[in-house]
Design a protein around this motif. Structure first.
Motif, mmCIF file in Angstrom:
data_model
loop_
_atom_site.group_PDB
_atom_site.id
_atom_site.type_symbol
_atom_site.label_atom_id
_atom_site.label_comp_id
_atom_site.label_asym_id
_atom_site.label_seq_id
_atom_site.Cartn_x
_atom_site.Cartn_y
_atom_site.Cartn_z
ATOM 1 N N UNK A 1 27.826 -5.455 5.321
ATOM 2 C CA UNK A 1 27.813 -5.876 6.723
ATOM 3 C C UNK A 1 28.325 -7.310 6.809
ATOM 4 N N UNK A 2 29.235 -7.554 7.759
ATOM 5 C CA UNK A 2 29.890 -8.852 7.865
ATOM 6 C C UNK A 2 29.393 -9.629 9.068
ATOM 7 N N UNK A 3 29.388 -10.972 8.914
ATOM 8 C CA UNK A 3 29.010 -11.867 9.996
ATOM 9 C C UNK A 3 29.886 -13.099 9.993
ATOM 10 N N UNK A 4 29.834 -13.873 11.077
ATOM 11 C CA UNK A 4 30.640 -15.078 11.205
ATOM 12 C C UNK A 4 29.807 -16.297 10.841
ATOM 13 N N UNK A 5 30.363 -17.153 9.977
ATOM 14 C CA UNK A 5 29.658 -18.344 9.515
ATOM 15 C C UNK A 5 30.581 -19.555 9.588
ATOM 16 N N UNK A 6 29.972 -20.735 9.599
ATOM 17 C CA UNK A 6 30.714 -21.995 9.649
ATOM 18 C C UNK A 6 30.555 -22.724 8.325
ATOM 19 N N UNK A 7 31.674 -23.097 7.731
ATOM 20 C CA UNK A 7 31.657 -23.939 6.533
ATOM 21 C C UNK A 7 31.944 -25.358 7.000
ATOM 22 N N UNK A 8 30.911 -26.201 6.987
ATOM 23 C CA UNK A 8 30.991 -27.496 7.669
ATOM 24 C C UNK A 8 31.411 -28.653 6.780
ATOM 25 N N UNK A 9 31.754 -28.417 5.545
ATOM 26 C CA UNK A 9 32.082 -29.522 4.647
ATOM 27 C C UNK A 9 33.504 -30.010 4.754
ATOM 28 N N UNK A 10 34.188 -29.687 5.830
ATOM 29 C CA UNK A 10 35.589 -30.076 5.996
ATOM 30 C C UNK A 10 35.711 -31.101 7.120
ATOM 31 N N UNK A 11 36.919 -31.654 7.270
ATOM 32 C CA UNK A 11 37.152 -32.605 8.360
ATOM 33 C C UNK A 11 36.860 -31.942 9.701
ATOM 34 N N UNK A 12 37.256 -30.685 9.813
ATOM 35 C CA UNK A 12 36.914 -29.877 10.983
ATOM 36 C C UNK A 12 36.169 -28.640 10.509
ATOM 37 N N UNK A 13 35.186 -28.168 11.268
ATOM 38 C CA UNK A 13 34.451 -26.967 10.865
ATOM 39 C C UNK A 13 35.399 -25.788 10.663
ATOM 40 N N UNK A 14 35.155 -25.042 9.612
ATOM 41 C CA UNK A 14 35.967 -23.876 9.316
ATOM 42 C C UNK A 14 35.112 -22.626 9.454
ATOM 43 N N UNK A 15 35.594 -21.652 10.195
ATOM 44 C CA UNK A 15 34.830 -20.443 10.470
ATOM 45 C C UNK A 15 35.369 -19.299 9.614
ATOM 46 N N UNK A 16 34.430 -18.631 8.931
ATOM 47 C CA UNK A 16 34.817 -17.592 7.977
ATOM 48 C C UNK A 16 33.930 -16.360 8.163
ATOM 49 N N UNK A 17 34.456 -15.221 7.787
ATOM 50 C CA UNK A 17 33.709 -13.975 7.784
ATOM 51 C C UNK A 17 33.084 -13.786 6.402
ATOM 52 N N UNK A 54 20.449 -27.912 6.415
ATOM 53 C CA UNK A 54 21.675 -28.206 5.682
ATOM 54 C C UNK A 54 22.012 -27.006 4.802
ATOM 55 N N UNK A 55 23.088 -26.350 5.132
ATOM 56 C CA UNK A 55 23.518 -25.167 4.398
ATOM 57 C C UNK A 55 25.017 -25.212 4.178
ATOM 58 N N UNK A 56 25.458 -24.525 3.132
ATOM 59 C CA UNK A 56 26.891 -24.406 2.907
ATOM 60 C C UNK A 56 27.536 -23.544 3.984
ATOM 61 N N UNK A 57 26.811 -22.486 4.385
ATOM 62 C CA UNK A 57 27.300 -21.588 5.419
ATOM 63 C C UNK A 57 26.284 -21.525 6.554
ATOM 64 N N UNK A 58 26.715 -21.904 7.750
ATOM 65 C CA UNK A 58 25.832 -21.929 8.918
ATOM 66 C C UNK A 58 26.146 -20.716 9.790
ATOM 67 N N UNK A 59 25.141 -19.889 10.097
ATOM 68 C CA UNK A 59 25.386 -18.708 10.941
ATOM 69 C C UNK A 59 25.903 -19.103 12.320
ATOM 70 N N UNK A 60 26.822 -18.316 12.826
ATOM 71 C CA UNK A 60 27.438 -18.570 14.130
ATOM 72 C C UNK A 60 27.101 -17.420 15.080
ATOM 73 N N UNK A 61 26.823 -17.770 16.330
ATOM 74 C CA UNK A 61 26.509 -16.771 17.349
ATOM 75 C C UNK A 61 25.025 -16.528 17.422
ATOM 76 N N UNK A 62 24.365 -17.029 18.482
ATOM 77 C CA UNK A 62 22.912 -16.952 18.540
ATOM 78 C C UNK A 62 22.375 -16.292 19.799
ATOM 79 N N UNK A 63 23.174 -16.190 20.856
ATOM 80 C CA UNK A 63 22.713 -15.509 22.070
ATOM 81 C C UNK A 63 23.082 -14.037 21.957
ATOM 82 N N UNK A 64 22.088 -13.179 21.731
ATOM 83 C CA UNK A 64 22.367 -11.785 21.402
ATOM 84 C C UNK A 64 21.702 -10.824 22.393
ATOM 85 N N UNK A 65 22.334 -9.673 22.530
ATOM 86 C CA UNK A 65 21.784 -8.572 23.310
ATOM 87 C C UNK A 65 22.009 -7.297 22.518
ATOM 88 N N UNK A 66 20.970 -6.462 22.442
ATOM 89 C CA UNK A 66 21.123 -5.257 21.648
ATOM 90 C C UNK A 66 19.980 -4.287 21.835
#
Length: 350
Positions: A1-17, A54-66
């Motif tokens: 199962x895949x999710x979207x995460x932010x790798x924040x250790x860059x000059x600009x945040x990088x978003x990865x699956x 402080x995490x290497x990968x920060x979860x993205x997307x928090x307002x959910x409906x399901x």
């Protein structure tokens, strides 16, 4: 199962699956939810660092409906097949863009059947912020006057509708001709002929008119509440701040005993500004959008607010601007756009 995460250790945040695996055994108070829609808002990486996340990968997307698929042994609020909506806490390990997530039952409320998942996921955060600003901080009441800056934004529109529902007279500003036309045409529900907004001030034409127009409309008394969407701290204008009000103008339009609710995280007031606030016996409150999920001190009150917001959306009291849902495969690019503030809100439909 895949999710979207932010790798924040860059000059600009990088978003990865990234792949994510849920545990086989569900915790006692956890609810397993199949996500139908997820709202995307800009990540506040400095806030996460301030609260010690402080995490290497920060979860993205928090307002959910399901839809609830499974509940833990001690869950009492929900059962399988319930439709739910909520905001994942700051320290949640799950990305809201995963097909399945585990979330504590105390962060969810029932979703009314006629409210679409996309609508509620896109508007829940702004509704919560408006409710917090007006009820919790400003203590609004019928007969008050309110100035909402940037009323054409999703947050501003929520503030306008919530205030008018409670009998508050609203003034607002528009940043573009299109926004001005939209705000001028706002009308309340059936049976009421007066417009939702008493006066729309086109600051894109002349920013200096704000103070004179508000004082003229209030008979020189000023307004009871001001809610901003940013503040200009310097007299010199840049392209990014030219439509924002100067802090001195905001204080000047406040009436005696007024409340200023600001979203500006690094607001600085000079002694003359503080003196003017003191003379008016006015108050300044900082609106932190994450305060409810960052602390469990008032969990019951938070759930009551969430429930009230979704009920008001369901009955049409709050009518958010519709967000066009994007498919999951466009989530990375969409989030990059949201993070750069070119677009402040997006919704992904799963």
């Amino acid at each position: 199962m895949k999710g979207l995460y932010c790798r924040a250790g860059h000059a600009e945040p990088k978003f990865v699956i990234q792949e994510m695996v849920l545990p086989d055994v569900l915790g006692s108070h956890l609810v397993r939810v199949q996500v139908k829609a997820c709202g995307l808002s800009p990540l506040d990486l400095k806030l996460l660092n301030d609260v010690g996340i402080q995490r290497d990968l920060i979860p993205v997307g928090r307002e959910v409906s399901g839809v609830v698929l499974q509940v833990g042994a001690k869950v009492s609020f929900f059962q399988p097949q319930d439709e739910v909506v909520g905001i994942l806490p700051l320290d949640s390990p799950c990305s809201g863009l995963c097909e399945l997530i585990d979330i504590d039952e105390h962060y969810l409320v029932q979703k009314p059947e006629k409210l679409s998942p996309v609508c509620v996921a896109g508007a829940l955060r702004d509704g919560l912020s408006a409710y917090t600003a007006l009820h919790t901080h400003a203590r609004m009441a019928a007969g008050h006057t309110l100035l909402v800056l940037d009323g054409g934004s999703s947050f501003g529109l929520m503030c306008i509708q919530l205030a008018c529902y409670h009998g508050v007279k609203v003034f607002t500003t528009s940043h573009t001709p299109e926004e001005h036309t939209f705000l001028e045409q706002l009308r309340p529900s059936v049976g009421v002929q007066d417009p939702l907004v008493a006066k729309v001030i086109p600051v894109y034409k002349d920013q200096s008119e704000l103070l004179s127009v508000v004082m003229e409309e209030t008979g020189g008394l000023g307004v009871d509440i001001v809610i901003d969407s940013g503040v200009r701290l310097q007299e010199k204008e840049s392209d990014e701040t030219k439509l924002l009000p100067h802090k001195h103008d905001i204080i000047s339009v406040l009436g005696v005993g007024g409340h200023w609710v600001t979203s500006h995280k690094e607001l600085q007031l000079d002694p003359p500004d503080c003196r003017l606030l003191h003379l008016k016996s006015a108050s300044l409150t900082f609106l932190n959008h994450e305060v409810w999920t960052a602390s469990s001190a008032q969990q019951g009150r938070y759930l009551h607010i969430l429930k009230d917001i979704v009920e008001k959306m369901s009955t049409g009291v709050l009518r958010p601007q519709p967000e066009e849902a994007v498919p999951l495969y466009e989530a990375t690019v969409t989030m990059e756009t949201v993070q750069r503030h070119q677009k402040k809100k997006a919704v992904v439909q799963l």
